[in-house]
Design a protein around this motif. Sequence first.
Motif, PDB file in Angstrom:
ATOM      1  N   GLY A   1     -27.169  27.696 -47.786  1.00  0.00           N
ATOM      2  CA  GLY A   1     -27.393  27.355 -49.190  1.00  0.00           C
ATOM      3  C   GLY A   1     -28.659  26.539 -49.402  1.00  0.00           C
ATOM      4  O   GLY A   1     -29.324  26.656 -50.432  1.00  0.00           O
ATOM      5  N   GLY A   2     -28.991  25.697 -48.435  1.00  0.00           N
ATOM      6  CA  GLY A   2     -30.190  24.859 -48.559  1.00  0.00           C
ATOM      7  C   GLY A   2     -31.323  25.331 -47.678  1.00  0.00           C
ATOM      8  O   GLY A   2     -32.121  24.521 -47.191  1.00  0.00           O
ATOM      9  N   ALA A   3     -31.380  26.647 -47.436  1.00  0.00           N
ATOM     10  CA  ALA A   3     -32.381  27.189 -46.507  1.00  0.00           C
ATOM     11  C   ALA A   3     -33.807  26.843 -46.923  1.00  0.00           C
ATOM     12  O   ALA A   3     -34.653  26.516 -46.082  1.00  0.00           O
ATOM     13  N   VAL A   4     -34.072  26.908 -48.227  1.00  0.00           N
ATOM     14  CA  VAL A   4     -35.436  26.611 -48.697  1.00  0.00           C
ATOM     15  C   VAL A   4     -35.803  25.164 -48.390  1.00  0.00           C
ATOM     16  O   VAL A   4     -36.897  24.866 -47.901  1.00  0.00           O
ATOM     17  N   THR A   5     -34.869  24.249 -48.655  1.00  0.00           N
ATOM     18  CA  THR A   5     -35.122  22.833 -48.378  1.00  0.00           C
ATOM     19  C   THR A   5     -35.272  22.591 -46.880  1.00  0.00           C
ATOM     20  O   THR A   5     -36.136  21.819 -46.439  1.00  0.00           O
ATOM     21  N   VAL A   6     -34.409  23.245 -46.095  1.00  0.00           N
ATOM     22  CA  VAL A   6     -34.482  23.078 -44.629  1.00  0.00           C
ATOM     23  C   VAL A   6     -35.848  23.507 -44.112  1.00  0.00           C
ATOM     24  O   VAL A   6     -36.469  22.798 -43.316  1.00  0.00           O
ATOM     25  N   ARG A   7     -36.313  24.667 -44.582  1.00  0.00           N
ATOM     26  CA  ARG A   7     -37.631  25.134 -44.131  1.00  0.00           C
ATOM     27  C   ARG A   7     -38.739  24.234 -44.660  1.00  0.00           C
ATOM     28  O   ARG A   7     -39.709  23.943 -43.958  1.00  0.00           O
TER      29      ARG A   7
ATOM     30  N   HIS B   1     -30.804  21.537 -37.942  1.00  0.00           N
ATOM     31  CA  HIS B   1     -29.663  22.259 -38.523  1.00  0.00           C
ATOM     32  C   HIS B   1     -29.126  23.313 -37.559  1.00  0.00           C
ATOM     33  O   HIS B   1     -27.914  23.559 -37.518  1.00  0.00           O
ATOM     34  N   THR B   2     -30.016  23.913 -36.796  1.00  0.00           N
ATOM     35  CA  THR B   2     -29.557  24.880 -35.795  1.00  0.00           C
ATOM     36  C   THR B   2     -28.697  24.188 -34.753  1.00  0.00           C
ATOM     37  O   THR B   2     -27.655  24.715 -34.322  1.00  0.00           O
ATOM     38  N   GLU B   3     -29.119  22.996 -34.326  1.00  0.00           N
ATOM     39  CA  GLU B   3     -28.356  22.255 -33.327  1.00  0.00           C
ATOM     40  C   GLU B   3     -26.995  21.820 -33.881  1.00  0.00           C
ATOM     41  O   GLU B   3     -25.978  21.874 -33.175  1.00  0.00           O
ATOM     42  N   LYS B   4     -26.968  21.405 -35.152  1.00  0.00           N
ATOM     43  CA  LYS B   4     -25.685  21.028 -35.750  1.00  0.00           C
ATOM     44  C   LYS B   4     -24.741  22.228 -35.821  1.00  0.00           C
ATOM     45  O   LYS B   4     -23.555  22.118 -35.502  1.00  0.00           O
ATOM     46  N   SER B   5     -25.285  23.379 -36.234  1.00  0.00           N
ATOM     47  CA  SER B   5     -24.458  24.581 -36.303  1.00  0.00           C
ATOM     48  C   SER B   5     -23.972  24.985 -34.915  1.00  0.00           C
ATOM     49  O   SER B   5     -22.809  25.364 -34.727  1.00  0.00           O
TER      50      SER B   5
END
Length: 600
Positions: A222-228, A236-240
Motif C-alpha cells: 500500500g505504501g510502495a510509492v513512499t517506500v521507494r 521493508h523487505t527484511e521486515k517482510s
Amino acid sequence: MTPTDIAEDSAELLPIATGARTRAALRTLIRPDRGRAILGLGVLVGATAVGLLVQPLLGRIVDIVADGRPADALTLPVVLLLVVAVVQGVTTTLGLTQVARLGETVLARLREQFIERALQLPADRLERAGAGDLTARVTGDVARVAEAVRSALPEMARSVLAIVLTLGAMALLDVRFLLAALLAVPVQALTARWYVTRAVTVYADQRVANGAQQQQLLETIGGAVTVRGHRLEEQHTEKSAARSRRAVELTMRSVHLVLGFYARLHIAEYIGLAAVLVTGFFLVRDGSVSIGTATAAALYFHSLFGPVNAALVLLDDAQSAAAGLARLVGVTDLQEGTDLQASTDLKASAVRLPHQRTTSDAAVTVDAVSHAYGPGRTVLHEVSLTLRAGEHVALVGTSGAGKSTLARLVAGVQQPTGGTVSVSEGRTAPSVVLVTQEVHVFTGTLAEDLRLARPDATDADLRTALATVHALEWAEALPEGLATVVGEGGHRLDPARAQQLALARLVLADPPVAVLDEATAEAGSAGARTLERSAEAALAGRTALVVAHRLTQAVAADRIVVLEAGRVVESGTHDELRTADGPYATLWHAWSGSRAAPHP
C-alpha cells in the motif's frame, strides 16, 4: 522474529475468545437447529450399528469353512453381507448429509455475525488492529473453520460412534477381547494429550504470525510509492522476510508435531492388535470361543484403526479450527466502545453516546470533546464547537491538527474519549452522513451502487441525484447508462467520477447534516472546480462540516474554524480571519501565493 516480537506486534490485534466462551458461542449457534442435529446423529448411530454386523458375518463364514460344511451354507451370510453394505451406505449418506447441512447452516450464521460485527467496529479500533488481522480472520480463519465443518465434523461424528459401538460389540463377543483392546487406550490417551497441549499454542501462534505477515505485506504494498521514495526497500523487505520466516518456522513446528503424533499412534495399534490376537489364541485353545468369534474380534479391533486414527488425526483439524473459531468469536463478542476503553485504559465516565437529541436550535453541538488513539496519543483537547442549522463550517489546519478526527466524531464513526457530541433530530435517517476522499465503487450496476443510499429509489430519483451533482451527463453516456456494471471487473470510474457517485449517494440519503472529509481531494487541478461545484450542490440546504483540502472551500463557507494541535485557535469568516493576521492569514498567504484571491 522472536516470540516477544510477535507479542509486541499483536498488542493491538483484535481480541481472541477464551475456550469457554468459544464453546458457549458454538452452542448458541447450534441451538436453532437442534432437531437436525438429533436426526443426523440418530441416523449415523443406526448406520454404524448396521455396519457392525459385517465382522460377525465374516466370522460365521470362517466357522462354516472350519467345520467343513456344504458350500450352500455360505449363501445366507453372503447375502446378508450385501444387504448390510447397501443399508449402511444409504443410512450413512443420509446421516452425513444432515450433519453437513447442520455444519453449513452454523457456518453461515457465524459468517453473518462476524461480518455484521466487523462492519460496526469503530474505525480507530480497526486502524489500531491493522487490515492484516481482520483480513486473516475473514479469509484464513473462516476457510479453516469451513474446511473443518465440511470434512472434519462429519468424519469425527462417524468415527466416535464407530469406536463406541465397536468396543461394545467386542464386549458382546467376550469381555476379555474388550479388555485386551483397551491396552492400547493409555498410549492413545497420552498421545492425544501430548498433541493437544502443544497444538493449541502452535496453531494460535501460527494464526498471529500469519496475520502479522499479511499486515506487513499490505503496509509495504500500500505504501510502495513512499517506500521507494525514501529508499526503504531493504528495510521493508527484511521486515517482510522476518515475519515470513516466523510463519514458516511455526508451520514446520506443526509438521513435526503431526509426525510425532502418527508415530505414537502406530505403537498403540501394534499393542492393541497383538493383545487381541494373543487373547483369541488362548480362548480358542480353551474352547471358550470359536475360531470365527476370535476372527470377528480381531476384525473388530482392526476396523478400529481407521476410526481411532481419524478421530485423533482430526484433533489436528479440530485444534486448528478451534483456534480460528476463537478468533472469529473474539470479533463477534466485541462491544462497540468498551473494547476501546479497555485497550487504552482511558477514563470516559462522562462520555455519552454521540448523536443524542437536543432541544436547542443548534444542528450540531460539540462540547469539550477530547479524543485519543491510545495512552499519550491525544489528538483533540476539549474542543467545543456549535454548527447552527443550515450553516456550512470549514475545518482548516495543518496536517495532524485533528481535523479528520473531529469530522469522524461528528459523523459518529468514532466516539469521543471525553466530552459529548450532540446532533439534533434529523428529518430522515441517518441524521449524519460522512463522505471521505477514500471512496469505494462497489461491484454492480451504477443504479445498484447508488441505491446503497436509498434502496427504494426509482430511476428518476437516481437521475435527479446525479443531475444535482453534475454527473448525469457522463452517467447516461456510459455503455448501458444506469445499468452499466462498475467497480471491480466492470467499467472503471476515475477518482473524480467516483467521488461524484459518493456525493450522489449523499443526495439520495438526504441527511440534515453532512460531513465532508477532504471529499474533493482526489480531483486533479483540472477537475477540482467541477468536483467542488458538485459538493456545493450536494450540501445545499444542509448543515455541513467540511474538512477543507483547498482554501477555496474555506472561502465559500459561512464560517471557518482553525485547528492547531487538536485545539480551536480561530473561528470566523474568511474576511475576518484574513485580516486578523493569525494562523489562518498565514495559511492563506502561503496557499494563495501568486494566485488571485477568489471572492467569497
